[in-house]
Design a protein around this motif. Structure first.
Motif, PDB file in Angstrom:
ATOM      1  N   GLU A  54      41.128  38.733  34.879  1.00  0.00           N
ATOM      2  CA  GLU A  54      41.659  38.241  33.606  1.00  0.00           C
ATOM      3  C   GLU A  54      41.808  36.724  33.616  1.00  0.00           C
ATOM      4  OE1 GLU A  54      45.245  40.450  33.002  1.00  0.00           O
ATOM      5  OE2 GLU A  54      44.184  42.309  32.504  1.00  0.00           O
ATOM      6  N   LEU A  55      42.216  36.164  34.751  1.00  0.00           N
ATOM      7  CA  LEU A  55      42.415  34.716  34.834  1.00  0.00           C
ATOM      8  C   LEU A  55      41.097  33.947  34.883  1.00  0.00           C
ATOM      9  CD1 LEU A  55      45.470  34.500  37.255  1.00  0.00           C
ATOM     10  CD2 LEU A  55      45.424  33.932  34.822  1.00  0.00           C
ATOM     11  N   ARG A  56      40.047  34.588  35.360  1.00  0.00           N
ATOM     12  CA  ARG A  56      38.748  33.915  35.368  1.00  0.00           C
ATOM     13  C   ARG A  56      38.286  33.582  33.953  1.00  0.00           C
ATOM     14  NH1 ARG A  56      37.314  38.129  39.158  1.00  0.00           N
ATOM     15  NH2 ARG A  56      37.633  37.378  41.291  1.00  0.00           N
ATOM     16  N   GLU A  57      38.679  34.402  32.992  1.00  0.00           N
ATOM     17  CA  GLU A  57      38.319  34.140  31.599  1.00  0.00           C
ATOM     18  C   GLU A  57      39.066  32.919  31.073  1.00  0.00           C
ATOM     19  OE1 GLU A  57      38.968  37.654  29.312  1.00  0.00           O
ATOM     20  OE2 GLU A  57      37.636  38.896  30.535  1.00  0.00           O
ATOM     21  N   GLU A  58      40.308  32.740  31.542  1.00  0.00           N
ATOM     22  CA  GLU A  58      41.110  31.606  31.098  1.00  0.00           C
ATOM     23  C   GLU A  58      40.765  30.333  31.863  1.00  0.00           C
ATOM     24  OE1 GLU A  58      45.357  32.386  30.813  1.00  0.00           O
ATOM     25  OE2 GLU A  58      44.947  34.546  30.823  1.00  0.00           O
ATOM     26  N   TYR A  59      40.311  30.494  33.112  1.00  0.00           N
ATOM     27  CA  TYR A  59      39.991  29.348  33.962  1.00  0.00           C
ATOM     28  C   TYR A  59      38.572  29.509  34.511  1.00  0.00           C
ATOM     29  CZ  TYR A  59      45.073  28.700  33.841  1.00  0.00           C
ATOM     30  OH  TYR A  59      46.386  28.525  33.433  1.00  0.00           O
ATOM     31  N   PRO A  60      37.582  29.386  33.640  1.00  0.00           N
ATOM     32  CA  PRO A  60      36.189  29.646  34.067  1.00  0.00           C
ATOM     33  C   PRO A  60      35.671  28.689  35.132  1.00  0.00           C
ATOM     34  CG  PRO A  60      36.253  28.646  31.873  1.00  0.00           C
ATOM     35  CD  PRO A  60      37.660  28.987  32.224  1.00  0.00           C
TER      36      PRO A  60
ATOM     37  N   VAL B 255      52.390  45.744  43.483  1.00  0.00           N
ATOM     38  CA  VAL B 255      52.371  44.565  42.609  1.00  0.00           C
ATOM     39  C   VAL B 255      51.675  44.935  41.308  1.00  0.00           C
ATOM     40  CG1 VAL B 255      51.220  42.320  42.334  1.00  0.00           C
ATOM     41  CG2 VAL B 255      52.430  42.851  44.453  1.00  0.00           C
ATOM     42  N   ASN B 256      52.157  44.404  40.190  1.00  0.00           N
ATOM     43  CA  ASN B 256      51.402  44.571  38.944  1.00  0.00           C
ATOM     44  C   ASN B 256      50.674  43.258  38.640  1.00  0.00           C
ATOM     45  OD1 ASN B 256      53.021  42.836  37.116  1.00  0.00           O
ATOM     46  ND2 ASN B 256      54.615  44.382  37.412  1.00  0.00           N
ATOM     47  N   PRO B 257      49.636  43.307  37.794  1.00  0.00           N
ATOM     48  CA  PRO B 257      48.836  42.102  37.541  1.00  0.00           C
ATOM     49  C   PRO B 257      49.645  40.912  37.035  1.00  0.00           C
ATOM     50  CG  PRO B 257      47.651  44.032  36.796  1.00  0.00           C
ATOM     51  CD  PRO B 257      49.026  44.501  37.169  1.00  0.00           C
ATOM     52  N   GLU B 258      50.699  41.169  36.266  1.00  0.00           N
ATOM     53  CA  GLU B 258      51.499  40.053  35.751  1.00  0.00           C
ATOM     54  C   GLU B 258      52.239  39.328  36.885  1.00  0.00           C
ATOM     55  OE1 GLU B 258      51.230  38.932  32.639  1.00  0.00           O
ATOM     56  OE2 GLU B 258      49.707  40.517  32.522  1.00  0.00           O
ATOM     57  N   ASP B 259      52.707  40.085  37.891  1.00  0.00           N
ATOM     58  CA  ASP B 259      53.338  39.459  39.055  1.00  0.00           C
ATOM     59  C   ASP B 259      52.350  38.530  39.756  1.00  0.00           C
ATOM     60  OD1 ASP B 259      55.705  40.895  38.696  1.00  0.00           O
ATOM     61  OD2 ASP B 259      55.005  42.572  39.920  1.00  0.00           O
ATOM     62  N   ALA B 260      51.120  38.995  39.884  1.00  0.00           N
ATOM     63  CA  ALA B 260      50.090  38.196  40.548  1.00  0.00           C
ATOM     64  C   ALA B 260      49.801  36.925  39.758  1.00  0.00           C
ATOM     65  CB  ALA B 260      48.819  39.023  40.705  1.00  0.00           C
ATOM     66  N   LYS B 261      49.719  37.048  38.452  1.00  0.00           N
ATOM     67  CA  LYS B 261      49.408  35.885  37.608  1.00  0.00           C
ATOM     68  C   LYS B 261      50.473  34.800  37.743  1.00  0.00           C
ATOM     69  CE  LYS B 261      46.792  38.263  33.970  1.00  0.00           C
ATOM     70  NZ  LYS B 261      46.794  38.588  32.526  1.00  0.00           N
ATOM     71  N   GLU B 262      51.726  35.215  37.887  1.00  0.00           N
ATOM     72  CA  GLU B 262      52.812  34.232  38.010  1.00  0.00           C
ATOM     73  C   GLU B 262      52.611  33.326  39.226  1.00  0.00           C
ATOM     74  OE1 GLU B 262      56.700  35.875  37.964  1.00  0.00           O
ATOM     75  OE2 GLU B 262      56.455  36.853  36.014  1.00  0.00           O
ATOM     76  N   VAL B 263      52.037  33.876  40.285  1.00  0.00           N
ATOM     77  CA  VAL B 263      51.771  33.088  41.495  1.00  0.00           C
ATOM     78  C   VAL B 263      50.456  32.310  41.350  1.00  0.00           C
ATOM     79  CG1 VAL B 263      51.330  33.204  43.981  1.00  0.00           C
ATOM     80  CG2 VAL B 263      53.108  34.641  42.952  1.00  0.00           C
ATOM     81  N   PHE B 264      49.457  32.925  40.750  1.00  0.00           N
ATOM     82  CA  PHE B 264      48.133  32.317  40.665  1.00  0.00           C
ATOM     83  C   PHE B 264      48.058  31.136  39.695  1.00  0.00           C
ATOM     84  CE2 PHE B 264      45.427  36.276  42.022  1.00  0.00           C
ATOM     85  CZ  PHE B 264      45.859  36.099  43.325  1.00  0.00           C
ATOM     86  N   ILE B 265      48.686  31.265  38.525  1.00  0.00           N
ATOM     87  CA  ILE B 265      48.505  30.266  37.463  1.00  0.00           C
ATOM     88  C   ILE B 265      48.881  28.845  37.882  1.00  0.00           C
ATOM     89  CG2 ILE B 265      49.371  29.548  35.190  1.00  0.00           C
ATOM     90  CD1 ILE B 265      49.223  32.496  34.331  1.00  0.00           C
ATOM     91  N   PRO B 266      50.042  28.627  38.531  1.00  0.00           N
ATOM     92  CA  PRO B 266      50.359  27.245  38.934  1.00  0.00           C
ATOM     93  C   PRO B 266      49.309  26.628  39.853  1.00  0.00           C
ATOM     94  CG  PRO B 266      52.312  28.631  39.081  1.00  0.00           C
ATOM     95  CD  PRO B 266      51.152  29.542  38.844  1.00  0.00           C
TER      96      PRO B 266
END
Length: 287
Positions: free
Chosen positions: A105-111, A64-75
């Motif tokens: 990376e997402l922790r910075e966007e969603y503290p 998996v690359n980080p962008e694939d993970a983000k697609e699942v995590f963000i919603p």
């Protein structure tokens, strides 16, 4: 208590319907065969896949690359929920690291959100059994921190006992050495492998003949599972359902476990084990 969602990688190798019924989001790996790239669990059927492998075609897997993970995590984060991700063993793939990069990376966007990534040190239905247990603990009311601690304390109690027909599939994928493959794949010798405490595959024995190998993984599991109340045992197979059912009968007879989940091995894991693999997963004292 803030709500949280348990997520996994496709290498849990559980049926898609099982995961959907329990609302478990999946971050999927990919594999390439005959120049075509497929999503694990969403591409070729197990029979189609193993027919190609038996015909001599090679499959290559990608983490998996980080962008694939983000697609699942963000919603999930957008819904205001925290995430507890149970990742594919770092001993077999860089996927866990990619999941951690995405989380950081997402922790910075969603503290205000918690994103916890656990290295399961498990694979296949070993991951699946860990997920099954985690879902049960969540239902009991454990917080995300409490469940994280429970998983960390218990993940090395998930025992993986595997019989393979041909170690050269594992050798080609870099999972065992060439010397091990040559020795283990001698005529009529069926290697027994397991997942060690580092989340890597190790050859722990060899048996002459298929039935002997099947009995060996049941006996090993029985030894490990002493003093454990296994309410669920899982069995995976590489297009050899008859052998999986045979193992299930042995488990019912010798271990007294009736709740048994049998499923095809996933295409990513199956790329490295080849057809004919069969594995038994249960909670035990040590691997």
């Amino acid at each position: 208590m803030k709500d949280y969602v348990i997520t996994v990688n496709s290498t849990v190798d559980l049926p898609n319907q099982w995961l959907e019924e329990r609302n478990v989001p999946v971050v999927r790996l990919k594999y390439t065969i005959d120049g075509e790239t497929y999503i694990d669990g969403k591409g070729l059927s197990p029979k189609e896949f193993f027919a190609k492998i038996r015909a001599g075609h090679m499959a290559e897997t990608s983490q998996v690359n980080p962008e694939d993970a983000k697609e699942v995590f963000i919603p999930i984060l957008e819904e205001g929920k925290d995430i507890l991700h149970i990742a594919f063993s770092s001993g077999l793939s860089g996927t866990c690291n990619s999941m951690r990069i995405a989380a950081e990376e997402l922790r910075e966007e969603y503290p205000d959100r918690k994103i916890i990534v656990i290295d399961s040190l498990c694979a296949c239905l070993g991951e699946g059994l860990l997920l099954y247990k985690a879902l049960g603990k969540k239902k009991e009311g454990l917080t995300i921190e409490e469940l994280t601690n429970w998983i960390e304390d218990n993940k090395l109690h998930v025992c993986h006992n595997v019989a393979v027909d041909d170690l050269f599939h594992l050798q080609r994928g870099g999972r065992v050495s060439k010397a091990t493959a040559i020795i283990g794949s001698a005529i009529k010798i069926k290697p027994i492998i397991h997942m060690d405490d580092n989340g890597t595959l190790q050859v722990i024995g060899k048996k002459r003949g298929r039935k002997s190998a099947l009995h060996a993984i049941v006996e090993k599991t029985m030894e490990q599972a002493k003093d454990w109340d296994n309410d669920m045992v899982m069995i995976t197979h590489g297009d050899c359902l008859e052998d999986a059912n045979y193992i299930a009968e042995l488990v019912r007879e010798k271990m007294g476990v009736e709740n048994i989940l049998i499923n095809d091995i996933g295409t990513v894991i199956g790329s490295h084990t080849g057809p004919g693999v069969i594995a038994l997963f249960a909670m035990g004292n040590k691997r």
